[in-house]
Design an enzyme around this catalytic site. Structure first.
Site, PDB file in Angstrom:
ATOM      1  N   ASP A   4       0.867  -1.164   0.000  1.00 47.26           N
ATOM      2  CA  ASP A   4       0.000   0.000   0.000  1.00 47.26           C
ATOM      3  C   ASP A   4       0.915   1.228   0.000  1.00 47.26           C
ATOM      4  O   ASP A   4       2.105   1.120   0.327  1.00 47.26           O
ATOM      5  CB  ASP A   4      -0.871  -0.027   1.256  1.00 47.26           C
ATOM      6  CG  ASP A   4      -1.600   1.280   1.475  1.00 47.26           C
ATOM      7  OD1 ASP A   4      -2.375   1.675   0.582  1.00 47.26           O
ATOM      8  OD2 ASP A   4      -1.380   1.909   2.532  1.00 47.26           O
ATOM      9  N   ASP A  20      -0.227   5.203   0.862  1.00 50.02           N
ATOM     10  CA  ASP A  20      -0.512   6.162   1.930  1.00 50.02           C
ATOM     11  C   ASP A  20      -0.521   5.477   3.298  1.00 50.02           C
ATOM     12  O   ASP A  20      -1.337   4.592   3.559  1.00 50.02           O
ATOM     13  CB  ASP A  20      -1.871   6.833   1.694  1.00 50.02           C
ATOM     14  CG  ASP A  20      -1.866   7.738   0.475  1.00 50.02           C
ATOM     15  OD1 ASP A  20      -1.189   8.771   0.521  1.00 50.02           O
ATOM     16  OD2 ASP A  20      -2.536   7.403  -0.514  1.00 50.02           O
TER      17      ASP A  20
END
Length: 253
Positions: free
Chosen positions: A7, A9
């Protein structure tokens, strides 16, 4: 060899600042010839823009290894609503992705589908128009369900906050394409000839990143650097494979 899917953020960076342990971990993988994948629910950026954001924190990612909820949503719309009238709320990422799939975006009031991605310029009038569009019969599709996302200064509203606002006003159930749906991991496996056993999903958000990996059936690593704290994760009924403070604490896989 395990192939890592990160991922962005809250896992690799916060806002425009890289998370040191993540950057170092990714550099180590690349030095070993293990090119990682990047799997983001951020629908605002195009693949080129996401690549530039990674370059800005010292990570040189292959463009073909970047997957976003915008790309997945566009593929879903192209498959299921090829001839439909589609209205869009969102930034460059989702508009680019729909255009790349040959979907024509309509500005008409009565459309078949309303696609909502994060739009940082949205105002009350645009939300009100979206509510009316859905009440006229448009299918509500969200690129992702993230309620919030981390920045250098704190948490800000994510796309899910706006989609659920519209859904609640209209009394409908929205369809979300991004994580925790396993669609992006399925795309990675199919396009790169990998199996579930070979993939590892790494993320900070239990409800999106970790559940995506669990739904897909691969190894999962939760890092305590973003949305969901380790304390909260450890109380969940279905546990990640590993829960670590940051990526300097990852066991050898």
């Amino acid at each position: 060899m395990k192939r890592f899917c990160f991922d962005l953020d809250g896992t690799v960076y916060r806002g425009k600042s890289g998370i040191p342990s993540a950057v170092e971990f990714i550099h180590r993988l690349q030095a070993e010839g293990n090119e990682p994948f990047f799997v983001t629910n951020n629908s605002s950026k195009t693949p080129d823009q996401l690549q530039q954001a990674l370059t800005a924190i010292g990570i040189h990612a292959k463009r073909g290894h970047i997957y976003s909820s915008a790309l997945s949503t566009a593929k879903y719309v192209a498959k299921n609503y090829r001839t439909a009238k589609v209205q869009v709320i969102g930034a460059d990422g989702i508009r680019y992705a729909l255009e790349a799939e040959g979907i024509t975006v309509s500005e008409e009031k009565e459309v078949d589908v309303l696609v909502m991605g994060i739009d940082r310029t949205i105002d009350y009038a645009r939300i009100a128009d979206a509510c009316l569009t859905v009440q006229r019969g448009a299918k509500l599709i969200g690129t992702n369900e993230d309620i919030r996302f981390p920045t250098e200064d704190g948490f800000l509203p994510g796309n899910g906050s706006f989609v659920w606002m519209v859904a609640n006003v209209c009394g409908v159930e929205p369809l979300f394409i991004g994580k925790p749906s396993p669609v992006m991991l399925e795309m990675i496996a199919e396009e790169h000839g990998l199996t579930r056993d070979e993939l590892v999903m790494v993320g900070d958000n239990y409800d999106t990143d970790i559940l995506c990996g669990i739904n897909f059936g691969c190894t999962t690593i939760h890092v305590n650097t973003g949305v969901t704290s380790s304390e909260i994760v450890k109380g969940k009924p279905t546990q990640p494979t590993y829960v670590v403070e940051d990526l300097s604490k990852v066991p050898h896989l």
